[in-house]
Design a protein around this motif. Sequence first.
Motif, PDB file in Angstrom:
ATOM      1  N   TYR A 222       0.812  -1.214   0.000  1.00 24.32           N
ATOM      2  CA  TYR A 222       0.000   0.000   0.000  1.00 24.32           C
ATOM      3  C   TYR A 222       0.849   1.269   0.000  1.00 24.32           C
ATOM      4  CZ  TYR A 222      -4.453  -2.386   0.395  1.00 24.32           C
ATOM      5  OH  TYR A 222      -5.557  -3.149   0.135  1.00 24.32           O
ATOM      6  N   PRO A 223       1.930   1.362   0.793  1.00 23.20           N
ATOM      7  CA  PRO A 223       2.765   2.582   0.688  1.00 23.20           C
ATOM      8  C   PRO A 223       3.289   2.805  -0.719  1.00 23.20           C
ATOM      9  CG  PRO A 223       3.305   1.395   2.696  1.00 23.20           C
ATOM     10  CD  PRO A 223       2.374   0.513   1.925  1.00 23.20           C
ATOM     11  N   GLY A 224       3.646   1.734  -1.401  1.00 25.37           N
ATOM     12  CA  GLY A 224       4.149   1.890  -2.754  1.00 25.37           C
ATOM     13  C   GLY A 224       3.099   2.436  -3.710  1.00 25.37           C
ATOM     14  N   ILE A 225       1.879   1.922  -3.630  1.00 26.58           N
ATOM     15  CA  ILE A 225       0.852   2.408  -4.554  1.00 26.58           C
ATOM     16  C   ILE A 225       0.364   3.791  -4.151  1.00 26.58           C
ATOM     17  CG2 ILE A 225      -1.152   1.400  -3.384  1.00 26.58           C
ATOM     18  CD1 ILE A 225      -2.241   0.666  -6.154  1.00 26.58           C
ATOM     19  N   TRP A 226       0.413   4.121  -2.846  1.00 27.80           N
ATOM     20  CA  TRP A 226       0.086   5.503  -2.436  1.00 27.80           C
ATOM     21  C   TRP A 226       1.055   6.485  -3.096  1.00 27.80           C
ATOM     22  CZ3 TRP A 226      -0.219   4.113   3.462  1.00 27.80           C
ATOM     23  CH2 TRP A 226      -1.417   3.435   3.705  1.00 27.80           C
ATOM     24  N   LEU A 227       2.350   6.151  -3.048  1.00 27.74           N
ATOM     25  CA  LEU A 227       3.344   7.040  -3.659  1.00 27.74           C
ATOM     26  C   LEU A 227       3.188   7.088  -5.176  1.00 27.74           C
ATOM     27  CD1 LEU A 227       6.509   6.126  -1.549  1.00 27.74           C
ATOM     28  CD2 LEU A 227       5.056   8.153  -1.340  1.00 27.74           C
ATOM     29  N   ALA A 228       2.829   5.958  -5.785  1.00 30.49           N
ATOM     30  CA  ALA A 228       2.639   5.944  -7.232  1.00 30.49           C
ATOM     31  C   ALA A 228       1.484   6.849  -7.643  1.00 30.49           C
ATOM     32  CB  ALA A 228       2.384   4.508  -7.704  1.00 30.49           C
ATOM     33  N   HIS A 229       0.353   6.720  -6.968  1.00 32.07           N
ATOM     34  CA  HIS A 229      -0.790   7.578  -7.292  1.00 32.07           C
ATOM     35  C   HIS A 229      -0.490   9.041  -6.968  1.00 32.07           C
ATOM     36  CE1 HIS A 229      -3.927   5.067  -8.844  1.00 32.07           C
ATOM     37  NE2 HIS A 229      -3.823   4.200  -7.861  1.00 32.07           N
ATOM     38  N   THR A 230       0.300   9.264  -5.937  1.00 30.42           N
ATOM     39  CA  THR A 230       0.685  10.650  -5.617  1.00 30.42           C
ATOM     40  C   THR A 230       1.494  11.252  -6.757  1.00 30.42           C
ATOM     41  OG1 THR A 230       0.669  10.185  -3.236  1.00 30.42           O
ATOM     42  CG2 THR A 230       1.934  12.095  -3.982  1.00 30.42           C
ATOM     43  N   GLY A 231       2.455  10.498  -7.263  1.00 27.81           N
ATOM     44  CA  GLY A 231       3.260  11.002  -8.371  1.00 27.81           C
ATOM     45  C   GLY A 231       2.442  11.208  -9.636  1.00 27.81           C
ATOM     46  N   PHE A 232       1.524  10.291  -9.918  1.00 28.55           N
ATOM     47  CA  PHE A 232       0.718  10.422 -11.129  1.00 28.55           C
ATOM     48  C   PHE A 232      -0.287  11.567 -11.029  1.00 28.55           C
ATOM     49  CE2 PHE A 232       1.348   5.596 -11.546  1.00 28.55           C
ATOM     50  CZ  PHE A 232       2.525   5.781 -12.257  1.00 28.55           C
ATOM     51  N   GLY A 233      -0.745  11.857  -9.830  1.00 24.72           N
ATOM     52  CA  GLY A 233      -1.766  12.887  -9.678  1.00 24.72           C
ATOM     53  C   GLY A 233      -1.232  14.277  -9.400  1.00 24.72           C
ATOM     54  N   LEU A 234       0.035  14.383  -9.021  1.00 26.19           N
ATOM     55  CA  LEU A 234       0.589  15.686  -8.657  1.00 26.19           C
ATOM     56  C   LEU A 234       0.577  16.721  -9.784  1.00 26.19           C
ATOM     57  CD1 LEU A 234       3.627  15.174  -6.240  1.00 26.19           C
ATOM     58  CD2 LEU A 234       1.609  16.604  -5.905  1.00 26.19           C
TER      59      LEU A 234
END
Length: 359
Positions: A222-234
């Motif tokens: 989950y931490p990995g996908i949180w960071l992935a979505h954060t990068g994609f949405g920023l």
Amino acid sequence: MRRLAVAFLALLWLLPVAGLLVTSLRDREAAADSGWWRAPFPAGRVMVFHPEPAAQRREAGVWVIEGMAMGAEAGEVTAFGLSARAPTAFAAGTTARRDDGLSLRVAADGAFRLAAPTPLDPAPRIFLATLAPPRFTAASYARLLEAEGVGRAILASFALTLPATALPLFIAAFAAHALVWMEFPGRALLVAALVGLMVLPLQLALVPLLRLQDLLGIGKSYPGIWLAHTGFGLPLAIWVLCGFMRRLPRGIVDCARLDGVSEARIFARITLPLCLPGLAAFAVFQFLWIWNDLLVASVFLGGAEAPVLPVLLRGMMGSRGGEWEVLAAAAMLSMAVPLAVFLILHRILLRGLPAGAGK
């Protein structure tokens, strides 16, 4: 004319949703036999009943089998027959006779009496034409929540969506404030890079990002996908919030700076409260995208113990491809949360994103 066009587009969107809802509330036989638009009308079908030879008894020189050919939920018998070539040869309530002396009577409620001069072994098949009233049930939803793991998948989707929505908003608010209100070298290059990241397909970054997360020990978590979505949405989040902040009166910020207010207090007391509509608008947008996302969830949560809802639905398409009512109920459960979010906050979404696209 404009209203007619809007009504037509709304109808195009609502028809599939209505079809899913109606199909999810039908039983398996009804969903397989007819389209969802026939659900409000009585449904006719032909059933085959096999009497049990063990239930026969000798009565007045003939062998008799009596009982109910179907349950009350099947509806009303309109006709019956003794062969597949003529399954509706006789009207309900009449008696059918064969040349070998066999006779059959079937009532409208499904009660039958089969008689023959010789033992009925094997007993002949009985074909029933029934007319069932419209019937709706929530059994598919109960089955999904109890046996299919949909409840756990919904909780897993919330565990993914809420942090992945909050993180990019939190970071983007700081970044947008700096890009709009603060002067520093390279600001124009950062804005250009931001626009470039918005048009970059996220599929290009999936495999490299997953490899990097595996090296860091946060892959398939989950931490990995949180960071992935954060990068994609920023990139989009920063762009939308920059558009909001540019619309604010610059004199408010300048006056605060002349009064000696620090940049952090300007952000917390002035910029952030005035940009709440923009934050709420992008939060809705980000929530809807992450909740319905299948690609990123499949890549970054492939080994999760409880799959998120889109991943679970993809698996059900293969294992339950013929159970239309179950698939429709699962689709409605998947749509329920984003639909509720959109209906509650649609005014903020429609006002916020266009306003944030301004200079």
